[in-house]
Design an enzyme around this catalytic site. Structure first.
Site, PDB file in Angstrom:
ATOM      1  CG  HIS A 201      51.096  42.003 100.725  1.00 20.16           C
ATOM      2  ND1 HIS A 201      50.093  41.190 100.678  1.00 20.16           N
ATOM      3  CD2 HIS A 201      50.756  42.927 102.002  1.00 20.16           C
ATOM      4  CE1 HIS A 201      48.436  41.653 101.130  1.00 20.16           C
ATOM      5  NE2 HIS A 201      48.742  42.788 102.322  1.00 20.16           N
ATOM      6  CD  GLU A 445      41.364  42.307 105.341  1.00 19.96           C
ATOM      7  OE1 GLU A 445      41.958  42.361 104.440  1.00 19.96           O
ATOM      8  OE2 GLU A 445      41.704  42.186 106.417  1.00 19.96           O
ATOM      9  CG  ASP A 469      42.283  41.982 101.366  1.00 21.70           C
ATOM     10  OD1 ASP A 469      43.060  41.210 100.356  1.00 21.70           O
ATOM     11  OD2 ASP A 469      43.328  41.202 101.962  1.00 21.70           O
ATOM     12  CB  CYS A 516      43.881  50.817 107.049  1.00 20.01           C
ATOM     13  SG  CYS A 516      43.904  48.848 106.354  1.00 20.01           S
TER      14      CYS A 516
HETATM   15  C1  PEP Z   1      43.792  45.652 103.419  1.00 20.93           C
HETATM   16  O1  PEP Z   1      43.624  44.707 102.975  1.00 20.93           O
HETATM   17  O2  PEP Z   1      43.032  46.987 102.037  1.00 20.93           O
HETATM   18  C2  PEP Z   1      44.912  45.316 103.660  1.00 20.93           C
HETATM   19  C3  PEP Z   1      45.125  47.386 104.213  1.00 20.93           C
HETATM   20  O3  PEP Z   1      45.904  44.430 103.817  1.00 20.93           O
HETATM   21  P1  PEP Z   1      46.849  43.873 102.829  1.00 20.93           P
HETATM   22  O4  PEP Z   1      46.858  45.328 102.407  1.00 20.93           O
HETATM   23  O5  PEP Z   1      47.850  43.806 104.528  1.00 20.93           O
HETATM   24  O6  PEP Z   1      46.029  43.374 102.825  1.00 20.93           O
HETATM   25 MG    MG Z   2      44.255  42.939 103.756  1.00 20.57          MG
END
Ligand code: PEP
Ligand code: MG
Length: 585
Positions: A201, A445, A469, A516
């Site tokens: 993140h 995910e 994920d 996403c």
């Molecule tokens: C993902 O896991 O691709 C996602 C968009 O969520 P995050 O990156 O916040 O885990």
């Molecule tokens: Mg995620």
């Protein structure tokens, strides 16, 4: 000049593109582990002055934090700063360490730590739990003073404070996503860290800040000194410390070329995202905070495809409590109003793993496999209901889609829907307005979810593939761990098949599917995803125009057969080559 005395190059993992050139700004949580040395008699008063100056600086820092507190900041935050200011002015901290310097000739850091250790030991003995807790406050105040003494700041200067700060490179062993929130308001040109993976993140926030960054430099940060010149090549994952004038010039030219290319792209802001053969594509923005909507609107995003609501919570940890329903409602409302009628997809709290709510949570053995995201929310129903009510209330002000992370089991979907129904009933009872038809969707995910899609399309309104994920869990690679970062491969056939299946199953069931995760913003993969049938992409606003350009140049009819071939392939070289060919078609 750096610690090696000559120019050197470090290789890491590229996480955010572009070239940054600037001076190193060392960022480190100051461990209470400092140099110990005796100061000669004639230097003692200078040493005393050094400590007094550091105490005064921290005093001013605390005052600035106080005066900059937003009007709606929780009362506890003010109280927390008060406690620190009181500790700082107490003779225990403001006088005794000075006496230690004078009497024992300790250097300032050593004198301060000696006194803090002494106080901590005394507090340890106290029976009253509240007072015993104050030991942590003393430690934190001590750390602040030490950071000033040792020149490693934990806080960055504010934007505009000094023009030269826009050319500052943050150098750190590690930066947490919560620290990155603080960086959002600082003026700096790029950052490098020893730890971290491509899609941690922290890396994601760096991309959203649109500054070049390289992570996973092993212990590279220890070789850099404050104010060393640094070049970050965020595309190649290369960091050059104290470059020669020739190298510096080459990179400055490259930087200018990239800036010109960016400017050209900005002409596409208002161009509709339609493929050559006329298929409209939704290009939406991923945001962390409501303020990011401004950038999303600037680049012409068709909506917000992912609002990572946990960043509202992470920013508040230090206030000692979570944001209230009203505070959350205001943030969600702000986002939906800023998007002026374009849909905002708010993801419910995705806490845990590399986004712990409390530091104590970091001790879980396998946090990515632990009580995170929806698992955490279902275990904390009051907290979850509070968030759901806040989101629902904001839906009275514009179109909101509710997105739920990390679902895998039918009963989790059902419990979540029951909680949404309960939150709605509470609002009806309180006569609060909300969108009765609010669409509820799931992040896909976890591989189990991608393999059991009928459970999802039957119960939910839309799907959004979280490739970050999905890759982590499919390939069993911690996305934060730089030691396995080389195994994190979006083009692994298993990953591609799971994404392809999700898109086609959603289409057959008439349920919209978005991507996403970071793959949606990678122009090298745009055609592949289009060929798989993807029509909704959500990414950092900074990527939208580049992806739009790729969409405008794509003829869906020409790429479908090649994409099918890729989805049937297993050999990595064959896949990589076929994906590269797609870009030439
Ligand atoms: C993902 O896991 O691709 C996602 C968009 O969520 P995050 O990156 O916040 O885990
Ligand atoms: Mg995620």
């Amino acid at each position: 000049m750096n610690k090696t005395g000559s120019s050197f190059t470090l290789h890491g993992i590229p996480v955010s593109r572009g070239i940054a050139i600037g001076r190193a700004h060392l960022f480190a949580p100051a461990a209470l582990d400092v140099q110990h040395y005796l100061v000669p008699e004639e230097q003692v008063e200078n040493e005393v002055q050094r400590l007094q100056d550091a105490l005064a600086t921290v005093h001013r820092e605390l005052q600035t934090i106080w005066t900059d507190l937003p009007a709606d900041a929780p009362a506890e935050l003010g109280a927390f700063i008060d406690v620190h200011a009181l500790i700082l002015s107490d003779p225990m901290i403001s006088e005794i360490p000075l006496e230690i310097i004078r009497k024992r000739h300790y250097n300032a850091e050593w004198a301060l730590v000696t006194q803090i250790d002494e106080l901590s030991a005394q507090f340890e003995e106290i029976e009253d739990a509240y007072l015993r807790e104050r030991k942590n406050d003393i430690g934190q105040v001590g750390e602040r003073v030490l950071k000033v003494l040792t020149g490693t700041a934990s806080k960055l200067p504010e934007a505009g404070a000094d023009e030269s700060m826009a050319h500052m490179i943050v150098v750190a062993h590690d930066v947490s996503p919560a620290d990155m929130l603080q960086f959002r308001h600082g003026a700096f040109a790029g950052f490098i860290t020893d730890l971290g993976g491509q899609n941690s993140h922290t890396a994601i926030v760096a991309r959203s800040l649109d500054i070049p960054a390289v992570v996973g430099l092993a212990n590279g940060s220890t070789l850099v000194l404050q104010d060393d010149w640094i070049i970050i090549d965020g595309d190649a994952g290369v960091v050059i410390v104290d470059p020669s004038p020739l190298v510096l010039k080459q990179y400055r030219d490259l930087q200018q070329r990239l800036i010109r290319e960016r400017k050209k792209l900005s002409r596409l802001r208002k161009t509709p995202a339609v493929t050559k053969d006329g298929t409209p594509i939704d290009l939406m923005a991923n945001i962390e905070l409501p303020e990011d909507c401004a950038t999303a609107m600037e680049v012409g995003a068709s909506g917000v495809g992912l609002f990572r609501s946990e960043f509202l919570f992470l920013g508040r940890i230090h206030a000692g409590r979570l944001p209230t329903e009203d505070e959350q409602f205001e943030s969600y409302r702000k986002a939906v109003l800023a998007m002026k009628g374009r849909p905002v997809t708010i993801r419910t709290l995705d806490i845990g793993a590399d986004k712990p709510l409390h530091h104590a949570d970091e001790t879980a053995l396998n946090p990515a496999l632990g009580l995170r995201a929806i698992r955490y929310c279902l275990a904390e129903p009051q907290m979850f209901l509070t968030q759901l009510r806040a989101i629902l209330r904001a839906s009275a002000f514009g179109p909101i889609h509710l997105l739920v992370p990390m679902l895998a089991h039918a009963f989790e979907i059902e419990q979540t829907l029951a909680m949404v129904a309960q939150a709605k009933a509470q609002l009806r009872e309180a006569k609060c307005k909300f969108d009765e038809q609010i669409p509820v969707g799931a992040m896909i995910e976890i591989p189990a979810a991608a393999l059991a899609l009928p459970l999802f399309v039957k119960r939910l309104d839309f799907l959004s593939v979280g490739t970050n994920d999905l890759i982590q869990y499919t390939l069993a690679i911690d996305r934060v761990d730089h030691e396995v970062a080389h195994l994190y491969n979006p083009l692994h056939p298993a990953v591609l098949q799971l994404i392809g299946m999700t898109i086609s199953t959603g289409a057959k069931a008439g349920k919209p599917v978005a991507v996403c995760g970071e793959m949606a913003g990678d122009v090298r993969l745009t055609r592949l995803l289009l060929g798989m049938g993807l029509r909704e992409f959500s990414m950092h606003p900074t990527q939208i125009l580049a992806v739009k350009q790729e969409v405008l140049n794509t003829d869906l009819g020409r790429i479908t057969a090649q994409t099918r071939k890729i989805l049937k392939a297993y050999e990595p070289e064959a896949i990589a080559e076929a994906v590269a060919q797609l870009r030439e078609m």
